[in-house]
Write a protein that holds these residues in place. Structure first.
Motif, PDB file in Angstrom:
ATOM      1  N   ALA A   1       0.829  -1.201   0.000  1.00  0.00           N
ATOM      2  CA  ALA A   1       0.000   0.000   0.000  1.00  0.00           C
ATOM      3  C   ALA A   1       0.870   1.260   0.000  1.00  0.00           C
ATOM      4  O   ALA A   1       0.590   2.219  -0.730  1.00  0.00           O
ATOM      5  CB  ALA A   1      -0.921  -0.010   1.219  1.00  0.00           C
ATOM      6  N   SER A   2       1.935   1.243   0.782  1.00  0.00           N
ATOM      7  CA  SER A   2       2.832   2.406   0.835  1.00  0.00           C
ATOM      8  C   SER A   2       3.518   2.614  -0.499  1.00  0.00           C
ATOM      9  O   SER A   2       3.698   3.751  -0.949  1.00  0.00           O
ATOM     10  CB  SER A   2       3.885   2.213   1.934  1.00  0.00           C
ATOM     11  OG  SER A   2       3.270   2.110   3.180  1.00  0.00           O
TER      12      SER A   2
ATOM     13  N   ARG B   1       5.102   6.139   6.469  1.00  0.00           N
ATOM     14  CA  ARG B   1       4.814   7.518   6.039  1.00  0.00           C
ATOM     15  C   ARG B   1       5.658   8.509   6.845  1.00  0.00           C
ATOM     16  O   ARG B   1       6.276   9.411   6.278  1.00  0.00           O
ATOM     17  CB  ARG B   1       3.312   7.794   6.241  1.00  0.00           C
ATOM     18  CG  ARG B   1       2.873   9.173   5.748  1.00  0.00           C
ATOM     19  CD  ARG B   1       1.531   9.569   6.318  1.00  0.00           C
ATOM     20  NE  ARG B   1       1.606   9.684   7.780  1.00  0.00           N
ATOM     21  CZ  ARG B   1       0.586   9.470   8.627  1.00  0.00           C
ATOM     22  NH1 ARG B   1      -0.585   9.097   8.157  1.00  0.00           N
ATOM     23  NH2 ARG B   1       0.742   9.612   9.936  1.00  0.00           N
TER      24      ARG B   1
ATOM     25  N   GLU C   1       1.850   1.181   7.770  1.00  0.00           N
ATOM     26  CA  GLU C   1       1.805   2.297   6.814  1.00  0.00           C
ATOM     27  C   GLU C   1       2.139   3.635   7.476  1.00  0.00           C
ATOM     28  O   GLU C   1       2.838   4.466   6.892  1.00  0.00           O
ATOM     29  CB  GLU C   1       0.408   2.381   6.193  1.00  0.00           C
ATOM     30  CG  GLU C   1       0.184   1.382   5.074  1.00  0.00           C
ATOM     31  CD  GLU C   1      -1.151   1.613   4.410  1.00  0.00           C
ATOM     32  OE1 GLU C   1      -1.252   2.571   3.616  1.00  0.00           O
ATOM     33  OE2 GLU C   1      -2.084   0.848   4.693  1.00  0.00           O
TER      34      GLU C   1
ATOM     35  N   ARG D   1       1.161   4.219  -2.793  1.00  0.00           N
ATOM     36  CA  ARG D   1       0.891   5.618  -2.462  1.00  0.00           C
ATOM     37  C   ARG D   1       2.095   6.520  -2.732  1.00  0.00           C
ATOM     38  O   ARG D   1       1.954   7.626  -3.232  1.00  0.00           O
ATOM     39  CB  ARG D   1       0.485   5.710  -0.993  1.00  0.00           C
ATOM     40  CG  ARG D   1       0.122   7.121  -0.545  1.00  0.00           C
ATOM     41  CD  ARG D   1      -0.582   7.123   0.786  1.00  0.00           C
ATOM     42  NE  ARG D   1      -1.838   6.377   0.736  1.00  0.00           N
ATOM     43  CZ  ARG D   1      -2.597   6.108   1.802  1.00  0.00           C
ATOM     44  NH1 ARG D   1      -2.202   6.503   2.990  1.00  0.00           N
ATOM     45  NH2 ARG D   1      -3.733   5.450   1.678  1.00  0.00           N
ATOM     46  N   TYR D   2       3.294   6.058  -2.363  1.00  0.00           N
ATOM     47  CA  TYR D   2       4.480   6.934  -2.429  1.00  0.00           C
ATOM     48  C   TYR D   2       5.491   6.508  -3.504  1.00  0.00           C
ATOM     49  O   TYR D   2       6.552   7.100  -3.609  1.00  0.00           O
ATOM     50  CB  TYR D   2       5.203   6.953  -1.074  1.00  0.00           C
ATOM     51  CG  TYR D   2       4.310   7.278   0.095  1.00  0.00           C
ATOM     52  CD1 TYR D   2       3.712   8.539   0.205  1.00  0.00           C
ATOM     53  CD2 TYR D   2       4.040   6.336   1.082  1.00  0.00           C
ATOM     54  CE1 TYR D   2       2.874   8.833   1.275  1.00  0.00           C
ATOM     55  CE2 TYR D   2       3.216   6.621   2.155  1.00  0.00           C
ATOM     56  CZ  TYR D   2       2.626   7.880   2.252  1.00  0.00           C
ATOM     57  OH  TYR D   2       1.804   8.178   3.306  1.00  0.00           O
TER      58      TYR D   2
END
Lengths: 165, 176
Positions: free
Chosen positions: B90-91, B168, B164, B94-95
């Protein structure tokens, strides 16, 4: 037995021990390809990559996976050498239980050989000296002036011998 | 002759002692890097050049410079690695445009690692380590994750599964 002879024997024993150690190490390294192998045998020749103990003594998940891999490769008919090479490619040389023959590990292989060589030389030198001292030694030994006690004992010995004749 | 032999034996003994002393005196690069990261000293991460697991080719750490990077050490037989896989995926989703994500597979069989990556749908770069990089980074278990800034300096280290939020925060400290 003289001191030199004892030293020669000790030096020879050290040399033989060094040679035997080297030979056993070479045999244990399993450098020759061998078709017949068992999982138990291979486990004794391998290291667990995570806990760095011998594979047969490890209960780590990584060790269990390698055991499974050994079963699979054995069923596939792989040779010992093929399995070892494949495992080295996956885990590096640290997966092999024998000391690597390079870097610092090389000392473990060279030191016994050096000990054997030095031991042999020492044994030869001492043996030659011992042999030389035997050939140059006088046939009779001067004992110097006899003491009163010696004279008394010799007289007693002569008397005893005469009694037996 | 006896003097020569004694001299040779003493020289050999001295050489051995020096060898052992040098060996013992050599520092542990991995332990130093790990403790410096934990101490917030921003140590430069040890370089690596490893074969890719997901595709052909190799990857160097130097090639990741210029933006933050997440370097995750893992193995397929490691259950906590499977637990953290969704957070890393997921990270990465996203990033991933602004940071690099790399999974360093170590102490593992390549086929098992590829099967793990398929099962967990790992989207980021995977490389194969035979133990040397794990040691030089001071990794002692799986999973372990390092977050690097754009200059390759370690700003965060996590032992065990990472989530996560932690990723972040660490990426923000790394300049994201």
């Amino acid at each position: 037995m003289s001191r030199a002879a004892v030293l020669s024997l000790v030096a020879a024993a050290v040399a033989l021990a060094g040679v035997a150690w080297g030979v056993v190490g070479a045999l244990d390294s399993g450098s020759a390809p061998q078709r017949g192998w068992t999982v138990a045998e291979m486990e004794r020749e391998l290291m667990c990559p995570t806990c760095e103990t011998r594979l047969d003594m490890s209960t780590q998940p990584a060790a269990d996976r390698i055991r499974g891999y050994l079963e699979e490769r054995r069923a596939d008919g792989w040779t010992r050498t093929q399995v070892r090479e494949a495992l080295i490619a996956e885990y590096g040389e640290r997966v092999i239980a024998a000391t690597p023959r390079r870097g610092f590990g090389l000392a473990a292989w060279l030191v016994p050989a050096l000990v054997a060589a030095v031991g042999l030389v020492v044994a030869l030198v001492l043996a030659r000296r011992w042999a030389a001292s035997r050939t140059t030694a006088p046939a009779t030994v001067e004992t110097g002036p006899r003491s009163v006690e010696q004279i008394r004992l010799e007289a007693r010995l002569d008397a005893e011998l005469e009694r037996f004749e | 002759m006896q003097k020569l032999l004694t001299g040779a034996a003493l020289a050999a003994l001295l050489a051995l002692i020096v060898l052992f002393a040098v060996r013992l005196g050599a520092g542990d690069e991995g332990r130093d890097f790990r403790s410096a990261t934990r101490g917030g000293e921003l140590p430069e991460a040890p370089e690596f050049d490893l074969p890719r697991l997901d595709v052909q080719g190799r990857l160097t750490l130097a090639s990741l410079r210029g933006k933050p990077a997440v370097v995750n050490f893992w193995a397929s037989w490691c259950d906590p690695c499977r637990d953290e896989a969704p957070a890393l995926n997921a990270s990465s989703a996203r990033y991933g445009n602004d940071a690099s994500f790399v999974g360093v597979n170590s102490d593992d069989l390549s086929d098992d690692a590829r099967a793990f990556a398929r099962e967990e749908a790992v989207p980021y770069t995977l490389v194969k380590d035979t133990g040397g990089v794990k040691r030089s980074w001071g990794v002692t278990g799986f999973p372990e994750t390092f977050v690097l800034d754009g200059q390759g300096r370690a700003v965060a280290h996590f032992s065990g599964p990472v989530n996560e939020r932690e990723l972040r925060d660490a990426l923000r400290r790394a300049g994201l």
